[in-house]
Design a protein around this motif. Structure first.
Motif, PDB file in Angstrom:
ATOM      1  N   SER A 155      -0.843   7.399  -4.743  1.00 14.23           N
ATOM      2  CA  SER A 155       0.078   6.247  -4.840  1.00 14.23           C
ATOM      3  C   SER A 155      -0.070   5.516  -6.176  1.00 14.23           C
ATOM      4  O   SER A 155       0.469   4.430  -6.344  1.00 14.23           O
ATOM      5  CB  SER A 155      -0.160   5.279  -3.679  1.00 14.23           C
ATOM      6  N   PHE A 156      -0.838   6.099  -7.101  1.00 17.68           N
ATOM      7  CA  PHE A 156      -1.039   5.573  -8.461  1.00 17.68           C
ATOM      8  C   PHE A 156      -1.937   4.336  -8.499  1.00 17.68           C
ATOM      9  O   PHE A 156      -1.868   3.540  -9.435  1.00 17.68           O
ATOM     10  CB  PHE A 156       0.306   5.275  -9.142  1.00 17.68           C
ATOM     11  N   LYS A 157      -2.818   4.186  -7.498  1.00 17.94           N
ATOM     12  CA  LYS A 157      -3.739   3.044  -7.460  1.00 17.94           C
ATOM     13  C   LYS A 157      -4.628   2.990  -8.703  1.00 17.94           C
ATOM     14  O   LYS A 157      -4.817   1.932  -9.304  1.00 17.94           O
ATOM     15  CB  LYS A 157      -4.632   3.118  -6.210  1.00 17.94           C
TER      16      LYS A 157
ATOM     17  N   GLU B  54       6.963  11.717  -6.149  1.00 16.36           N
ATOM     18  CA  GLU B  54       8.121  12.438  -6.701  1.00 16.36           C
ATOM     19  C   GLU B  54       8.956  11.534  -7.601  1.00 16.36           C
ATOM     20  O   GLU B  54       9.423  11.956  -8.666  1.00 16.36           O
ATOM     21  CB  GLU B  54       8.974  13.006  -5.566  1.00 16.36           C
ATOM     22  N   ALA B  55       9.158  10.293  -7.171  1.00 12.40           N
ATOM     23  CA  ALA B  55       9.953   9.357  -7.976  1.00 12.40           C
ATOM     24  C   ALA B  55       9.142   8.739  -9.106  1.00 12.40           C
ATOM     25  O   ALA B  55       9.711   8.078  -9.979  1.00 12.40           O
ATOM     26  CB  ALA B  55      10.521   8.257  -7.086  1.00 12.40           C
TER      27      ALA B  55
ATOM     28  N   GLY C  19       7.039  -4.102  -8.930  1.00 13.93           N
ATOM     29  CA  GLY C  19       7.426  -2.697  -8.908  1.00 13.93           C
ATOM     30  C   GLY C  19       7.187  -2.048 -10.259  1.00 13.93           C
ATOM     31  O   GLY C  19       7.368  -2.692 -11.303  1.00 13.93           O
ATOM     32  N   PHE C  20       6.796  -0.775 -10.246  1.00 12.79           N
ATOM     33  CA  PHE C  20       6.475  -0.074 -11.489  1.00 12.79           C
ATOM     34  C   PHE C  20       7.040   1.336 -11.487  1.00 12.79           C
ATOM     35  O   PHE C  20       7.162   1.978 -10.436  1.00 12.79           O
ATOM     36  CB  PHE C  20       4.951   0.023 -11.681  1.00 12.79           C
ATOM     37  N   ARG C  21       7.355   1.797 -12.680  1.00 17.79           N
ATOM     38  CA  ARG C  21       7.678   3.197 -12.905  1.00 17.79           C
ATOM     39  C   ARG C  21       6.598   3.777 -13.807  1.00 17.79           C
ATOM     40  O   ARG C  21       6.246   3.167 -14.823  1.00 17.79           O
ATOM     41  CB  ARG C  21       9.059   3.330 -13.557  1.00 17.79           C
TER      42      ARG C  21
END
Length: 334
Positions: free
Chosen positions: A37-39, A201-202, A222-224
């Motif tokens: 989850s990119f923690k 995936e996103a 929110g982050f990309r």
């Protein structure tokens, strides 16, 4: 030992933010979420923002030394992820001051904590210690009460003897993705809890403040994730929102915390087509915990019952809990 008088209590300062709205100075924070989850990327982003004194996506920081304790994947953290962040943000070599402890550490062992504190004091003043990942920071089990109490004591020593805040990164449980996989004593010890939801995936992630003990519990970012060298860095993206049903009211959060404790103390399982594959608990046990946590904010029995019923019904409506035959349990399939 100095005991505070009433006047001294009243004159105690307001909590100060190390990262505005996210982590307070001399406090403990837990960042938790599913695997992938990119923690870790978010933890590095927070830590290096403190290290460089840069705003964290519009939120001010207090500049200070940062130590990363990488119990997993230390080579990638030190060789790829941290340098890539510095390069992406064009930080000069002389301003790259973060430190790395590149192995497991047992924060439930007094000698390990003493050694870590000594090493930190030799290097200078630290504002933040990032521990990634929680499960690799103890010799005992993360579900044992004895381990939990020793670990929490070790963390409090770090705060007290170094003045640094501590940010801990942890995985959620396999069935319950609404809380970190750990003993209740761990869970309740943190001053702040930060939930991360990621979409691999996103390439997006959302960080939400679930709870501050001593401040308003709000805030969501929110982050990309974007490519930076041989790693990824988060860039803020307002279109990335938390999952539906995650933004609970303060009273609903207290009721959920009470349910967690009731499940820990009295949880059981039943077999059959009407029962879930997880722990359940009698509603009466849950209500007793809600009363202890002050869900209603009132001492009157009828007010407590009405407040409990409202919280129960609202959580059912949001799909957070289910009730059957006098028992209640958490829902994880939202």
């Amino acid at each position: 030992m100095h005991l505070l008088s009433y006047a001294e209590m009243e004159a105690m300062p307001e909590p100060e933010w190390l990262v505005e709205g996210l982590i307070q100075t001399r406090s403990t924070a837990l960042m938790f979420g599913k695997s992938n989850s990119f923690k870790s990327f978010l933890a590095i982003d927070i830590g290096l923002s403190v290290d460089t004194g840069r705003d964290w996506h519009g939120n001010s920081t207090i500049s200070g030394g940062v130590l990363f304790v990488a119990t997993e994947g230390a080579n990638g953290v030190g060789r790829l992820r941290i340098p890539s962040w510095y390069q992406h943000h064009v930080v000069a070599e002389e301003d790259r001051r973060a430190f790395l402890y590149p192995q497991e550490i047992c924060l439930d062992a007094t000698d390990d904590v003493t050694a870590l504190i000594a090493a930190m004091n030799i290097r200078g003043n630290f504002a933040l210690v990032v521990i990634d990942i929680f499960g690799g920071s103890m010799k005992g089990s993360e579900i044992e009460d004895k381990t939990a109490r020793a670990w929490v004591h070790g963390i409090q020593r770090i705060l007290r003897e170094t003045g640094a805040s501590v940010l801990v990164v942890a995985h959620t449980g396999w069935q319950d993705d609404t809380r970190a996989r750990m003993h209740t004593h761990f869970w309740g010890s943190f001053d702040s809890r930060l939930r991360v939801e990621g979409d691999k995936e996103a390439m997006t992630a959302n960080l939400t403040v679930e709870r501050h003990k001593d401040a308003d519990s709000n805030g969501s970012w929110g982050f990309r994730m974007v490519q930076a060298g041989e790693s990824l860095v988060p860039e803020q993206d307002g279109s990335v929102k938390p999952s539906k049903g995650r933004n609970l009211t303060v009273r609903q959060r207290i009721a959920i915390q009470a349910l967690d404790e009731a499940l820990q103390a009295h949880g059981t399982r039943k077999t059959g087509p009407d029962w879930p594959p997880c722990n359940i608990v009698l509603i009466d046990h849950w209500r007793e915990c809600c009363d202890r946590h002050g869900v209603s904010g009132s001492d009157k029995a009828d007010s407590r019952l009405k407040a409990f019923n409202r919280s129960r019904d609202s959580l059912i409506d949001r799909g957070v809990i289910r009730i059957y035959d006098g028992y209640v349990w958490r829902c994880f399939d939202d």
